[in-house]
Write a protein that holds these residues in place. Structure first.
Motif, mmCIF file in Angstrom:
data_model
loop_
_atom_site.group_PDB
_atom_site.id
_atom_site.type_symbol
_atom_site.label_atom_id
_atom_site.label_comp_id
_atom_site.label_asym_id
_atom_site.label_seq_id
_atom_site.Cartn_x
_atom_site.Cartn_y
_atom_site.Cartn_z
ATOM 1 N N ALA A 89 -9.646 39.684 63.866
ATOM 2 C CA ALA A 89 -8.572 39.190 62.991
ATOM 3 C C ALA A 89 -8.251 40.245 61.922
ATOM 4 N N LEU A 90 -7.057 40.100 61.332
ATOM 5 C CA LEU A 90 -6.609 41.089 60.346
ATOM 6 C C LEU A 90 -6.641 40.480 58.933
ATOM 7 N N PHE A 91 -7.192 41.235 57.989
ATOM 8 C CA PHE A 91 -7.282 40.773 56.598
ATOM 9 C C PHE A 91 -6.820 41.873 55.656
ATOM 10 N N ARG A 92 -6.492 41.448 54.427
ATOM 11 C CA ARG A 92 -6.141 42.423 53.403
ATOM 12 C C ARG A 92 -7.067 42.206 52.208
ATOM 13 N N GLN A 93 -7.812 43.239 51.859
ATOM 14 C CA GLN A 93 -8.647 43.134 50.656
ATOM 15 C C GLN A 93 -7.809 43.496 49.435
ATOM 16 N N VAL A 141 11.697 37.025 53.402
ATOM 17 C CA VAL A 141 11.695 38.485 53.317
ATOM 18 C C VAL A 141 10.320 39.070 52.973
ATOM 19 N N LEU A 142 9.350 38.200 52.705
ATOM 20 C CA LEU A 142 7.987 38.693 52.459
ATOM 21 C C LEU A 142 7.033 37.958 53.393
ATOM 22 N N ILE A 143 6.072 38.700 53.920
ATOM 23 C CA ILE A 143 5.102 38.108 54.849
ATOM 24 C C ILE A 143 4.247 37.058 54.107
ATOM 25 N N ARG A 144 4.016 35.949 54.778
ATOM 26 C CA ARG A 144 3.229 34.863 54.204
ATOM 27 C C ARG A 144 1.732 35.187 54.344
ATOM 28 N N HIS A 145 0.913 34.761 53.414
ATOM 29 C CA HIS A 145 -0.537 34.951 53.585
ATOM 30 C C HIS A 145 -1.308 33.741 53.071
ATOM 31 N N GLU A 146 -2.547 33.639 53.497
ATOM 32 C CA GLU A 146 -3.474 32.621 52.975
ATOM 33 C C GLU A 146 -4.621 33.370 52.314
ATOM 34 N N GLU A 147 -5.161 32.805 51.226
ATOM 35 C CA GLU A 147 -6.365 33.407 50.657
ATOM 36 C C GLU A 147 -7.527 32.972 51.540
ATOM 37 N N SER A 148 -8.407 33.924 51.865
ATOM 38 C CA SER A 148 -9.450 33.650 52.863
ATOM 39 C C SER A 148 -10.850 33.681 52.244
ATOM 40 N N GLU A 149 -11.764 32.953 52.878
ATOM 41 C CA GLU A 149 -13.155 32.927 52.418
ATOM 42 C C GLU A 149 -13.995 34.012 53.097
ATOM 43 N N VAL A 150 -13.385 34.735 53.999
ATOM 44 C CA VAL A 150 -14.092 35.796 54.725
ATOM 45 C C VAL A 150 -14.599 36.832 53.722
ATOM 46 N N PRO A 151 -15.834 37.345 53.904
ATOM 47 C CA PRO A 151 -16.342 38.344 52.951
ATOM 48 C C PRO A 151 -15.501 39.617 52.979
ATOM 49 N N LEU A 198 -7.183 38.345 51.653
ATOM 50 C CA LEU A 198 -6.029 37.589 52.141
ATOM 51 C C LEU A 198 -5.961 37.690 53.658
ATOM 52 N N GLN A 199 -5.464 36.618 54.270
ATOM 53 C CA GLN A 199 -5.190 36.698 55.699
ATOM 54 C C GLN A 199 -3.677 36.585 55.890
ATOM 55 N N PRO A 200 -3.013 37.730 56.132
ATOM 56 C CA PRO A 200 -1.557 37.687 56.290
ATOM 57 C C PRO A 200 -1.159 37.170 57.670
ATOM 58 N N GLU A 201 0.039 36.626 57.736
ATOM 59 C CA GLU A 201 0.596 36.219 59.020
ATOM 60 C C GLU A 201 0.735 37.472 59.888
#
Lengths: 74, 460
Positions: free
Chosen positions: B24-28, B54-64, B75-78
């Protein structure tokens, strides 16, 4: 028309000679930074002129429209 | 949980980076960016831009996080189904990307923020719409700031767009060589003299380039050198006005009227379409790459069968038309411009910042309709190498064989020696069977054109 004259004025003011190659050891960011201050002044002035121009024009066209509306109502 | 891998293209921005974990892809988001990230989320800017699409949606993630010591959030972006690059876009794609970037900057200012990057690589396309994908490009605006992304915007968007409009569409390929956009002195040298008299090119390219050279070594007193807000807004509004008013007069190219000029009868063309439709529906692939897609007629068939289609052609006019249709209808198709005899390579630092076409695949299914004769005869690529390349990039393939007797091939051979002894239906089958299993074949024209459905052989 005023916009075109203004654009011409800017062009005459800032360029005539060709740009010489910008070598990598010079930081192009510095020139861009300073240039933004200049172009901001010009674009800002141009914007103000444009707004006033629109206001003046719409004042007269509104006046004219209002007049023609009055005429059609009669 | 497996180890996190930092993305090879994500290292320039100290605010954070992209990493991959467990596929999976995440953004720190780094601690240093905390203030700006919180402002983005709390000021209403994020919500407003996401609502407009016009902006990619993301969820805040609990992944380390990938780097605990610097991390603020993960963050876990769409996901974007396919990452494309500005040197692969048509004129209108680059123009729409530019307009979207400027409008995001304007919206950011309304919420007390500013766009610190205006890289064309921050834009991707979804159903014909430009979407900004870098959540960490916003920072708090303070009165007096200049627009930090101004130079980048001119290099990534304005310079190539002006070069296309005033010189030649092929100059867009400069973006492939200059990873941070077209240097302004180069653009100034290439643009016609008359462009010095328009505000857009005259100021933002010619004069700008000259100032870069003449003021390169100046030390700036940043406290004194301040740009009032109204002037900053005027620069952005002026750029927007300039870009929205650009129109590209399309040159007449070889393929612009391709479908009118082919020697298919109406019935044969329908038969070809029906066969492609049937095979697409049979396997219902999620991703299809349509190689040599022209204006996207067959990409549309694959998309109607439920696929996301990357629709690739080498002709900028055909790709432009394709994109305009996609945008109008909101189709799940991504038109891209690429010469298939020289596909996009890996570029940038360690050749990994921008991925090669092959690195972005393979696709579940490929379409190669009326294409192979151009590669084999037009570009002298042996059939076996063509088959090998398709096997690298697609799991299943619908490919068309066009015989020498066909007028399209006759045209290619008209003024040259026929050195292509192996170019025959048998030679074609032999070359492709080394890498694929042929599942079905249908003759689709009186001239002997054959469509094949093939499945890639498992790697030995």
């Amino acid at each position: 028309m005023s916009m075109r004259l203004y654009a011409l004025f800017i062009c005459l003011l800032v360029v005539f000679a060709a740009a010489t190659p910008a070598w990598a050891y010079l930081d192009p960011g510095t020139g861009s930074y300073l240039f933004q201050l200049l172009i901001g002044l010009l674009a800002g002035t141009l914007m103000t002129v444009k707004i006033y121009w629109h206001k003046i024009r719409s004042f007269f066209t509104r006046d004219k429209n209002a007049k023609s509306n009055d005429e059609s109502e009669q | 949980m497996r180890e996190a891998n930092r993305d090879a293209a994500s290292f320039r921005d100290p605010s954070g980076f992209i990493f991959h974990r467990d596929g999976a892809l995440f953004r720190q988001v780094n601690e240093s960016y905390r203030e700006h990230y919180d402002l983005l989320m709390q000021s209403g800017l994020y919500k407003s831009l996401v609502r407009e699409g016009v902006l990619i949606r993301h969820e805040e993630s609990e992944v380390p996080p990938a780097e605990q010591s610097t991390a603020y959030k993960v963050l876990q972006p769409e996901l974007v189904p396919f990452i494309s690059y500005p040197y692969e876009w048509s004129f209108s794609q680059l123009q729409n990307a530019a307009v979207t970037t400027l409008k995001i900057q304007q919206r950011a200012m309304e919420h007390g923020m500013i766009l610190k990057d205006a890289s064309a690589y921050n834009i991707q396309f979804h159903n014909g719409r430009a979407v900004f994908i870098d959540t960490l490009s916003f920072e708090r605006y303070e009165e007096g700031m200049i627009w930090p992304a101004y130079r980048q915007f001119c290099q990534h968007f304005l310079a190539p767009l002006l070069l296309i409009v005033h010189r030649d569409v092929r100059l867009q390929r400069l973006l492939r060589d200059f990873i941070d956009g077209v240097p302004l002195d180069l653009a100034a040298g290439l643009l016609p003299f008359k462009t010095k008299f328009s505000f857009g090119a005259g100021a933002h390219i010619h004069a700008h380039a000259r100032w870069q050279t003449s003021h390169g070594g100046t030390v700036i007193d940043r406290e004194a050198a301040r740009l009032p807000r109204a002037r900053l807004e005027a620069i952005v509004a002026q750029l927007l006005d300039c870009i929205e008013n650009l129109t590209w007069k399309k040159p007449k190219t070889e393929w612009g009227d391709y479908y009118d000029a082919t020697n298919y009868s109406k019935e044969d063309f329908e038969k070809k379409k029906e066969t492609v439709r049937k095979w697409c529906e049979l396997h219902s692939p999620k991703t299809v790459w349509d190689f040599g897609s022209n204006n996207g007629e067959f990409s549309r068939i694959a998309a109607e069968a439920g696929a996301f289609v990357v629709s690739i052609d080498g002709d900028p006019v055909a790709v432009e038309e394709n994109y305009k249709t996609v945008r109008k209808r909101g189709e799940n198709i991504l038109p891209l411009c690429m010469d298939l005899s020289n596909p996009s390579p890996g570029l940038g630092w360690m050749e990994q910042e921008r991925k090669s076409l092959s690195d972005r695949g393979p696709a579940e299914m490929g379409l190669a309709l009326a294409l192979v004769h151009h590669l084999a005869i037009g570009a002298n690529i042996p059939l076996e190498l063509i088959a090998e390349w398709f096997a690298e990039n697609t799991r299943r393939l619908i490919v068309e064989f066009v015989p020498k007797s066909d007028s399209q091939v006759e045209r290619l051979l008209a003024n040259r020696d026929d050195i292509f002894d192996r170019y025959s239906a048998d030679g074609f089958v032999e070359a492709f069977e080394r890498f694929f299993t042929i599942e079905d074949r249908v003759e689709v024209s009186a001239s002997g054109r054959i469509l094949f459905l093939m499945k890639r052989r498992p790697n030995e």
